[in-house]
Write an enzyme that holds these catalytic residues in place. Structure first.
Site, PDB file in Angstrom:
ATOM      1  N   ALA A   9       0.830  -1.213   0.000  1.00  0.00           N
ATOM      2  CA  ALA A   9       0.000   0.000   0.000  1.00  0.00           C
ATOM      3  C   ALA A   9       0.860   1.257   0.000  1.00  0.00           C
ATOM      4  CB  ALA A   9      -0.919  -0.004   1.220  1.00  0.00           C
ATOM      5  N   GLY A  11       2.114   2.704  -2.890  1.00  0.00           N
ATOM      6  CA  GLY A  11       2.032   3.445  -4.152  1.00  0.00           C
ATOM      7  C   GLY A  11       1.204   4.715  -4.018  1.00  0.00           C
ATOM      8  N   ARG A  15      -3.013   7.634 -11.171  1.00  0.00           N
ATOM      9  CA  ARG A  15      -4.160   7.626 -12.081  1.00  0.00           C
ATOM     10  C   ARG A  15      -5.475   7.996 -11.390  1.00  0.00           C
ATOM     11  NH1 ARG A  15      -2.579   1.716 -14.247  1.00  0.00           N
ATOM     12  NH2 ARG A  15      -1.423   1.773 -12.274  1.00  0.00           N
ATOM     13  N   LYS A  22      -4.166   6.375  -2.725  1.00  0.00           N
ATOM     14  CA  LYS A  22      -5.169   5.555  -3.418  1.00  0.00           C
ATOM     15  C   LYS A  22      -5.890   4.578  -2.491  1.00  0.00           C
ATOM     16  CE  LYS A  22      -3.864   2.253  -6.421  1.00  0.00           C
ATOM     17  NZ  LYS A  22      -3.475   1.706  -7.739  1.00  0.00           N
ATOM     18  N   GLU A 155       4.859  -8.400 -17.436  1.00  0.00           N
ATOM     19  CA  GLU A 155       4.059  -7.183 -17.318  1.00  0.00           C
ATOM     20  C   GLU A 155       3.617  -6.707 -18.697  1.00  0.00           C
ATOM     21  OE1 GLU A 155       2.914  -5.617 -14.347  1.00  0.00           O
ATOM     22  OE2 GLU A 155       3.479  -7.679 -13.952  1.00  0.00           O
TER      23      GLU A 155
HETATM   24  C1  UD1 Z   1       0.539  -5.230 -10.497  1.00  0.00           C
HETATM   25  C2  UD1 Z   1       1.300  -6.443 -11.035  1.00  0.00           C
HETATM   26  C3  UD1 Z   1       0.564  -6.999 -12.248  1.00  0.00           C
HETATM   27  C4  UD1 Z   1      -0.854  -7.343 -11.884  1.00  0.00           C
HETATM   28  C5  UD1 Z   1      -1.558  -6.142 -11.240  1.00  0.00           C
HETATM   29  C6  UD1 Z   1      -2.885  -6.577 -10.663  1.00  0.00           C
HETATM   30  C7  UD1 Z   1       3.701  -6.134 -10.606  1.00  0.00           C
HETATM   31  C8  UD1 Z   1       4.985  -5.751 -11.200  1.00  0.00           C
HETATM   32  N1  UD1 Z   1       2.640  -6.064 -11.411  1.00  0.00           N
HETATM   33  O1  UD1 Z   1       0.555  -4.224 -11.487  1.00  0.00           O
HETATM   34  O2  UD1 Z   1       1.229  -8.163 -12.730  1.00  0.00           O
HETATM   35  O3  UD1 Z   1      -1.550  -7.782 -13.009  1.00  0.00           O
HETATM   36  O4  UD1 Z   1      -0.782  -5.607 -10.152  1.00  0.00           O
HETATM   37  O5  UD1 Z   1      -3.620  -5.494 -10.185  1.00  0.00           O
HETATM   38  O6  UD1 Z   1       3.648  -6.500  -9.465  1.00  0.00           O
HETATM   39  N2  UD1 Z   1       3.119  -0.698  -4.640  1.00  0.00           N
HETATM   40  C9  UD1 Z   1       3.976  -0.425  -3.614  1.00  0.00           C
HETATM   41  N3  UD1 Z   1       5.227  -0.004  -3.904  1.00  0.00           N
HETATM   42  C10 UD1 Z   1       5.682   0.164  -5.170  1.00  0.00           C
HETATM   43  C11 UD1 Z   1       4.783  -0.129  -6.224  1.00  0.00           C
HETATM   44  C12 UD1 Z   1       3.512  -0.565  -5.931  1.00  0.00           C
HETATM   45  O7  UD1 Z   1       3.625  -0.554  -2.452  1.00  0.00           O
HETATM   46  O8  UD1 Z   1       6.840   0.528  -5.323  1.00  0.00           O
HETATM   47  C13 UD1 Z   1       1.768  -1.160  -4.315  1.00  0.00           C
HETATM   48  C14 UD1 Z   1       0.698  -0.182  -4.759  1.00  0.00           C
HETATM   49  O9  UD1 Z   1       0.330   0.682  -3.690  1.00  0.00           O
HETATM   50  C15 UD1 Z   1      -0.459  -1.106  -5.119  1.00  0.00           C
HETATM   51  C16 UD1 Z   1       0.206  -2.399  -5.487  1.00  0.00           C
HETATM   52  O10 UD1 Z   1       1.515  -2.353  -4.992  1.00  0.00           O
HETATM   53  O11 UD1 Z   1      -1.314  -1.324  -4.016  1.00  0.00           O
HETATM   54  C17 UD1 Z   1       0.229  -2.660  -6.980  1.00  0.00           C
HETATM   55  O12 UD1 Z   1       0.907  -1.596  -7.625  1.00  0.00           O
HETATM   56  P1  UD1 Z   1       0.430  -1.030  -9.008  1.00  0.00           P
HETATM   57  O13 UD1 Z   1       1.335   0.075  -9.396  1.00  0.00           O
HETATM   58  O14 UD1 Z   1      -1.007  -0.753  -8.983  1.00  0.00           O
HETATM   59  O15 UD1 Z   1       0.744  -2.292  -9.958  1.00  0.00           O
HETATM   60  P2  UD1 Z   1       0.036  -2.679 -11.276  1.00  0.00           P
HETATM   61  O16 UD1 Z   1       0.612  -1.884 -12.382  1.00  0.00           O
HETATM   62  O17 UD1 Z   1      -1.418  -2.642 -11.073  1.00  0.00           O
HETATM   63 MG    MG Z   2      -2.724  -1.849  -9.536  1.00  0.00          MG
END
Ligand code: UD1
Ligand code: MG
Length: 456
Positions: A9, A11, A15, A22, A155
């Protein structure tokens, strides 16, 4: 078998175009991250670590009551890096860790339990929850070998033409053998389209070590992630439908379930009928056999049995049995309305108690007052509770008859069994059994109009 969970959580959720993190956006009245935490707990995983980063203070504040631990991710370098930030949580733990994202609130308790038993019984080192979808764009694709075994996750932005056509997607929810996960986290790189450390790369690493990876397809309705306001409203629609079906199964009639808005914590008794346009919020409890005619908002309130409400707003208050409210009443916080009371149209009640069988039928304001039972308020009564500097109390005994258009200048006391003449402005205590008249006497000036020559 020991189970724990990590919820990502950290991120920002660019968007969403929001100044709030978020995962704190709400679905059916509860923050998405809290929905995930609550569901994971219901699936009997007690030990939960939440990885926070962007807006961490806010996320912490809103999740505090849930008794979870936190890891901090300073820079959002990707989901793999996020899990890496949680290594001190995983340290010295053996068994299974389930990983969820704070932006996918639709996962069900039973599915989590199913994932855990699938993982354990299959002897997998990693299990991925996947979904088959018509439009996989944006999601990571599950790449399977000819044998059907999962080989890796790619991805969207890193997919080849052929991989883009795969319609099995990664839900972003998994479970891992803790040791296998921590060992492979050190091995992931960021040489990909987004320059991020992908958690998904762990799958290919484990496969490379000859370890068993499983994938469990589940309905997309449970895996959908929320990255935009459009998806937020879609998630809300799915959750709302689940909530409404639960109430209908419990014996509540919803005249139009598509247009009835009931938040997650609301309870409703059987044989209650809810018409469209009702918004039931917070920890509202509605009793049995109530009728909620269209268009009310009821928040954090207790509505006892056999109550009828129409087109009204009720906040942080209690409505007693067999009372009717509305249309167009406004019951403001800290009000307690008794049994068999009538609160009619354009009546506002604020921080007041109203005794049983009292009638306040129209156009009345009651603020900071204690009203007894069996009273009748005439149309247009005003409790003048504010003197320009502070709020004052008004006490009204039982069986008082308050004539129309009365002003009760607070602080003031009206005792039991009293009458107040219509149009009175009451400034002094009215003794028990008395009639209070507080207005100028009428005088008629005979023939005044004709003498003035105003009419023939
Ligand atoms: C991610 C998955 C993707 C999957 C999708 C499903 C990866 C690389 N990709 O993509 O395969 O289909 O979820 O919804 O894992 N977050 C962090 N730190 C970070 C980045 C993200 O805590 O550095 C958290 C975000 O807050 C979020 C979650 O991880 O809750 C997913 O991140 P997000 O950027 O939404 O990944 P997707 O592009 O959706
Ligand atoms: Mg996501």
């Amino acid at each position: 078998m020991y189970n724990c969970a990590i919820i990502l959580a950290a991120g920002e959720g660019k968007r969403m175009k929001s100044s709030n993190p978020k995962v704190l956006h709400k679905v059916c009245g509860r923050e998405m991250v809290n929905i995930v935490i609550d569901t994971v707990k219901k699936a009997q995983i007690e030990n939960i670590d939440v990885v926070i980063g962007k807006g961490s203070d806010e996320v912490k504040k809103h999740t505090e009551s849930r008794n979870v631990s936190y890891s901090f991710q300073e820079k959002q370098l990707g989901t793999g890096n996020a899990v890496l930030c949680s290594v001190s949580f995983l340290k010295d733990k053996k068994g299974t860790v389930a990983v969820f994202t704070g932006d996918a609130p639709l996962i069900k308790e039973d599915t989590i339990k199913k994932m855990l038993s699938f993982h354990n019984e299959g002897g997998y080192k990693a299990t991925i929850l996947t979904s088959l979808v018509k439009d996989p764009s944006g999601y990571g694709r599950i790449i399977r070998e000819k044998s059907g075994e999962v080989s890796k996750i790619v991805e969207h932005k890193d997919c080849s033409e052929e991989e883009l056509r795969v319609n099995e997607i990664n839900s972003g929810m998994y479970c891992f053998d803790i040791e296998s996960l921590t060992e492979s986290l050190d091995k992931i790189h960021n040489d990909n389209a987004q320059g991020e450390y992908y958690l998904t790369d762990v799958i290919e690493i484990l496969k490379g070590q000859g370890k068993k990876v499983g994938a469990l397809p589940i309905p997309f309705e449970e895996t959908m992630g929320v990255n935009s306001r459009v998806q937020l409203s879609e998630a809300e629609r799915i959750m709302r439908k689940r909530i409404n079906i639960k109430h209908m199964k419990n014996g509540v009639t919803l005249i139009d379930a598509d247009n009835t808005y009931i938040e997650l914590d609301v309870k409703i008794g059987k044989d209650t009928i809810v018409y469209p346009g009702n918004v039931l919020q917070g920890n509202t409890v509605v009793g049995e056999n109530c009728t909620l005619y269209p268009n009310s908002r009821i928040q954090n309130s207790v509505i006892q049995n056999n109550v009828t409400i129409q087109s009204s707003v009720i906040l942080d208050s209690t409505i007693g049995e067999s009372t009717t409210v509305g249309p167009f009443a406004y019951i403001r916080p800290e009000s307690t309305i008794g049994k068999s009371v009538r609160i009619g149209d354009f009546v506002e009640v604020k921080k007041s108690t109203i005794g049983d069988k009292t009638k306040v039928s129209h156009l009345t304001y009651i603020g900071d007052a204690e009203v007894g039972s069996g009273c009748n308020f005439g149309c247009g009564t005003v409790v003048v509770n504010y003197d320009g500097r502070k709020k004052n109390k008004t006490l009204i005994g039982n069986n008082s008859f308050i004539g129309c258009n009365t002003n009760l200048i607070s602080p003031v006391k009206v005792n039991d069994d009293t009458y107040i003449a219509a149009g009175s402005t009451i400034t002094d205590e009215v003794p028990e059994g008395a009639l209070a008249v507080a207005r100028a006497r009428q005088i008629n000036k005979e023939n005044w109009v004709y003498k003035k020559g105003l009419k023939k």
